[in-house]
Scaffold this motif. Structure first.
Motif, short mmCIF file in Angstrom:
data_model
loop_
_atom_site.label_atom_id
_atom_site.label_comp_id
_atom_site.label_asym_id
_atom_site.label_seq_id
_atom_site.Cartn_x
_atom_site.Cartn_y
_atom_site.Cartn_z
N UNK A 272 41.21 27.55 36.32
CA UNK A 272 40.05 28.28 35.79
C UNK A 272 39.37 29.10 36.88
N UNK A 273 39.22 28.51 38.07
CA UNK A 273 38.60 29.21 39.19
C UNK A 273 39.43 30.42 39.60
N UNK B 125 40.18 36.26 39.85
CA UNK B 125 40.98 37.46 39.64
C UNK B 125 40.27 38.41 38.68
N UNK B 126 39.54 37.84 37.72
CA UNK B 126 38.75 38.66 36.81
C UNK B 126 39.52 39.24 35.65
N UNK B 127 40.52 38.49 35.15
CA UNK B 127 41.25 38.96 33.97
C UNK B 127 41.17 37.89 32.89
N UNK C 282 42.41 35.12 30.05
CA UNK C 282 43.44 34.08 30.09
C UNK C 282 44.76 34.61 29.54
N UNK C 283 44.69 35.44 28.51
CA UNK C 283 45.92 35.98 27.91
C UNK C 283 46.65 36.88 28.92
N UNK C 284 45.91 37.74 29.62
CA UNK C 284 46.52 38.61 30.63
C UNK C 284 47.08 37.78 31.78
N UNK C 285 46.35 36.74 32.16
CA UNK C 285 46.80 35.83 33.21
C UNK C 285 48.13 35.19 32.80
N UNK D 95 44.21 44.28 37.41
CA UNK D 95 42.86 43.87 37.04
C UNK D 95 41.88 45.04 37.17
N UNK D 96 42.01 45.81 38.24
CA UNK D 96 41.14 46.98 38.43
C UNK D 96 41.40 48.03 37.36
#
Length: 162
Positions: free
Chosen positions: A14-15, A20-22, A24-27, A125-126
């Motif tokens: 989770x951290x 990363x700032x994306x 969960x689906x993208x992760x 992510x950007x």
């Protein structure tokens, strides 16, 4: 072999996602797994395995030991690579598209691959953030245009009454 404390593993993943700032689906997609599969692990329904940690570590250049056991820093030590070197490296790989020549060029350098993968993850992510901002700006422009039309309409009414 599974880690001893799944709750801590959930907290670390989770951290990482938050860092990363994306989404969960993208992760999950970046790791090569189904989002529902990741969700089951993050909810505690299914435990994380070493293989799963390896996928995450590879996709985001995360320190495997930190991810699995909470040992060390979140990210594996990265070698500095500038934009120009990164672009030149990609051009070499593009020019030599066969898997054999790619392995020779890259030297099967795991650390270099990790650095590139982490950079690509940060770029993705950007790009997502930029796209979201572009959508917000487009919505703002639509609202401004609508308000300008309403103002012109009201001016027309006022002029007719005068």
């Amino acid at each position: 072999m599974q880690p001893k404390n799944n709750t801590s593993a959930i907290e670390r993943v989770d951290a990482l996602i938050a860092h990363i700032g994306i989404s969960q689906a993208a992760f999950a997609r970046r790791c090569g797994v189904e989002p529902s599969n990741l969700n089951k692990r993050l909810s505690g329904e299914v435990k994380f395995t070493d293989n799963y940690f390896a996928k995450i570590a590879h996709a985001f250049n995360v320190n495997f030991e930190w991810l699995r056991n909470g040992i060390g820093e979140m990210f594996a030590e990265e070698k500095a690579i500038g934009k120009a070197q990164f672009a030149a490296f990609n051009q070499m790989l593009d020019a030599n598209a066969s898997p054999v020549s790619q392995n020779i060029i890259s030297g099967d350098n795991y650390q270099g691959t990790q650095t590139i993968n982490a950079t690509e993850g940060k770029i993705a992510a950007l790009e997502q953030k930029i796209e979201a901002q572009a959508q917000l700006l487009a919505e703002k422009d639509k609202l401004i245009a609508r308000q300008e039309q309403e103002i012109e309409f009201l001016r027309g009414l006022v002029n007719k009454q005068q």
